[in-house]
Structures are given as C-alpha cells and as structure tokens.
Motif scaffolding. Structure first.
Motif, PDB file in Angstrom:
ATOM      1  N   ALA A   1       0.787  -1.234   0.223  1.00 27.92           N
ATOM      2  CA  ALA A   1       0.000  -0.060  -0.018  1.00 27.92           C
ATOM      3  C   ALA A   1       0.765   1.260  -0.040  1.00 27.92           C
ATOM      4  O   ALA A   1       1.893   1.254   0.728  1.00 27.92           O
TER       5      ALA A   1
ATOM      6  N   GLU B   1      -3.883   3.571   1.153  1.00 29.53           N
ATOM      7  CA  GLU B   1      -3.387   2.997   2.595  1.00 29.53           C
ATOM      8  C   GLU B   1      -4.491   2.508   3.213  1.00 29.53           C
ATOM      9  O   GLU B   1      -4.656   1.532   3.641  1.00 29.53           O
TER      10      GLU B   1
ATOM     11  N   GLN C   1       3.942  -1.193   3.471  1.00 29.35           N
ATOM     12  CA  GLN C   1       3.509   0.297   3.205  1.00 29.35           C
ATOM     13  C   GLN C   1       4.400   1.341   3.336  1.00 29.35           C
ATOM     14  O   GLN C   1       5.218   1.024   4.021  1.00 29.35           O
TER      15      GLN C   1
ATOM     16  N   THR D   1      -6.132  -0.768   1.999  1.00 27.99           N
ATOM     17  CA  THR D   1      -5.722  -2.086   2.429  1.00 27.99           C
ATOM     18  C   THR D   1      -5.814  -2.376   3.946  1.00 27.99           C
ATOM     19  O   THR D   1      -6.075  -3.455   4.384  1.00 27.99           O
TER      20      THR D   1
END
Length: 360
Positions: free
Chosen positions: A130, A140, A162, A143
């Motif tokens: 992400a 973000e 991420q 996910t």
C-alpha cells in the motif's frame, strides 16, 4: 454450458481504428462523453446482433479482445430494449449477472475451463502493498480496510508492506513473489501508482518506495516493471489485484488487430495465478477504493467467483447516486485525491498515471 460465437469484424476494422484514436483523445480531454462513445462502440461491434445469438439462459460472458479492444470497458457498453433490459444501467454487465471475464487468448481460456473452471477466491494467505510513494492516503486506508475485514475470518495469515517498507526487493522477496516459496498465496493486493509507458512498454509497471523523485517524476530503478516480471519466475497467486492506473493496458492495444495481448496481468497469469483485476485509466482515489472494497466484501461474504463479485460491485457503482457513493467513501475515510503523477521516459512525457477502476 459454454456457448462459443465466432464473429468476423473485418468490414469494421477501419471504423475501429478511427474510433481508437478518438477514444484516446476523449480520455485525455472530455471523459464526460464516455457514454456516447460506448454507444458508438456497441454499434461498431454489432453488440445487439451478438446478444440475439446467445441462448436465453446464458448468464456469464468471457471476452477475448483483440488489438485496441483491450483499451475499452466492453462490459459497460449500453444495451437497448431489444436485449430485454431497460433503464440507465442497461449495459452488457447487467445482462450477464454471473459476471464478465476477460481472457488473454483462446488457448488461455481453454486452460481455465479445463483445469480451474470459474475461479473462486480464497483468503487464507494475503499480502498487501500500500501507498509505496507515501502520497496516497486512500490507498493505505484501502488495504487497512481489507485487513480489517479479514480479521473476522479464521486461519488468515497476512503480510503487509506500506510506504517506505513497500520496496521493489521486498515485493520480489520470499514473503510475497519469490517463486521458491512453497506456501500458496491466495491474494496479492497492490494499491498505489501504476505507469504505462507507451513508448517502451517494458518500462511500464508498479511504482514502489522511492519511485517518485523530488521533481515528481518516476525513478525507473524503483519501479517493478513489466521487464522485471518477465525476467524471473513469480510465485503463483490465487487473485492479484492491481489497484493502480493503466495496469490493464497492454502492448497489443497500441498495435494492429491480430496482435497478441501483452500487459501487466500477463506475467502473473503465465506464472500460474488464477485471476488478475486491473485498470484501464485514471480515476480518483476514493472511487477506486470504494469499488474494490465492494469486490472484497462480496468475495469474503459469499465465497463466490471473482467475476461475480466484480459484476456486483460494478453494478452497485453504476446504479448508486453520487450521494450514496460519497457517503460510502466518507464512512471509509477515503479522500477524493487523484492518484496521478508525472511520468517521464527517455523521450519525454509518456502519461499521467494514477489509479483506475478495475475490471477483470
């Protein structure tokens, strides 16, 4: 039962080529005209005639597009009352309630029916990637919502990358795509920037951490490119979601009719992955997230096919009011940012890339 229709469109090749040029201009400057363009495309492809040839009980459609047909959202082409449907959402996807799937070739299609049947998604082992570039808060949250949904399922194992941890080497490593890993991976979910280089498609791909420089342009060495995908074996994945811009655009779309399709989904499918959800153009952050959360909710709630879940989500997006979609995005804490970045190649600006509404 499977119905196979052969359709010779040679007489309309010139019309289709001209339409392709106009379609590209429309996407860049006047996307609000898309319904009119889709109506014209349906007429060129004689969709009404094709629909009349299908048996009454046919509820699933598999398309094998050719050349520039890969660029168009064929599932959204309008249908008239002759197809037995009425209203503003009377489209090809509303005719086939079990979903519309796109196959890269007739050979791949035969393998699907012989070995897999209608692909069913499992969610026991999941990897999410992400917002590698740090500028897409909606990606973000997208996910994060997915992982929250998975918390209620028994036996789920997840790996999450991420922002700065979402590097190219981490994606290719043993936790996610390294082909030497023997544990099956059911879902790979990438939410971030994608880039389609129409000058050199082998440079197209997914933008990873460090992939956007101080000048806002892509740093090629931090891209997970089409060339990277082809250069080493990848771990098979049950379902790959590429929630990023232009990930469904392939090289054949820029070539002549009859050219074999080659796009970002191809390396995943050729490595044994069951299905890929990808995009055709740039849309805003919130719309993409809202669509994909509907898809994932359907898969986890009913355990149905990927094509069926996508069909349900697309129908909801098409039939819901702007207020309903905005409310859904607000509840999820999503933004209305565009996932667009400036992309440069050796020959100059190639495209403005971001996230796209996905289509199987």
């Amino acid at each position: 039962p499977v119905s196979v229709l052969e359709y010779d469109a040679k007489e309309d090749v010139d019309k289709l080529r001209s339409f392709h040029e106009l379609w590209t201009q429309m996407l860049a400057k006047a996307r609000w005209k898309m319904p009119i363009f889709l109506l014209a495309l349906a007429e060129i492809l004689k969709v009404e005639t094709l629909m009349s040839m299908l048996p009454a009980g046919c509820d699933r459609l598999v398309l094998v597009p050719d050349g520039p047909l890969w660029l168009f959202p064929l599932h959204a082409m309008p249908l008239t009352t002759s197809a037995g449907l009425t209203g503003p959402t009377a489209t090809l996807m509303s005719r086939f309630t079990a979903g519309i799937t796109v196959s890269t070739s007739v050979h791949a299609l035969s393998l699907i029916f012989r070995e897999q049947g209608d692909h069913q998604a499992s969610m026991e082992t999941v990897a999410t990637v992400a917002n590698p570039t740090g500028d897409l808060p909606g990606a973000e949250r997208e996910t994060q919502r997915l992982l929250k949904l998975l918390e209620g399922l028994p036996g789920v194992s997840s790996t999450s990358l991420q922002r700065e941890t979402a590097t190219k080497s981490a994606l290719q490593g043993p936790a996610i795509l390294d082909a030497t890993t023997t544990i099956p991976l059911d879902l790979l979910y990438y939410a971030g920037h994608g880039m389609a280089d129409r000058v050199n498609f082998y440079k197209s791909g997914l933008v990873m951490a460090g992939g956007v420089g101080a000048d806002g342009c892509v740093v090629q060495e931090h891209m997970f490119t089409f060339q990277d995908m082809l250069s080493r074996p990848m771990r098979p994945v049950g379902l790959v979601v590429l929630s990023a811009c232009d990930t469904g655009v392939g090289m054949a779309a820029e070539q002549q009719l009859g050219a074999e399709y080659t796009g970002l989904p191809y390396p995943f499918l050729s490595s044994g992955s069951g299905a890929v959800i990808s995009s055709l153009w740039t849309v805003d952050d919130a719309a993409t997230s809202t669509l994909m959360m509907h898809v994932c909710s359907m898969l986890m709630g009913k355990g149905g096919s990927v094509a069926g879940a996508m069909a349900s989500a697309q129908q909801w997006m098409a039939s819901s009011s702007e207020e309903e979609k905005s409310a859904a995005a607000h509840r999820a804490g999503l933004s209305d940012l565009s996932r667009s970045i400036q992309v440069l190649s050796d020959t100059g600006v190639v495209s403005d890339s971001g996230a796209g509404a996905a289509s199987t």
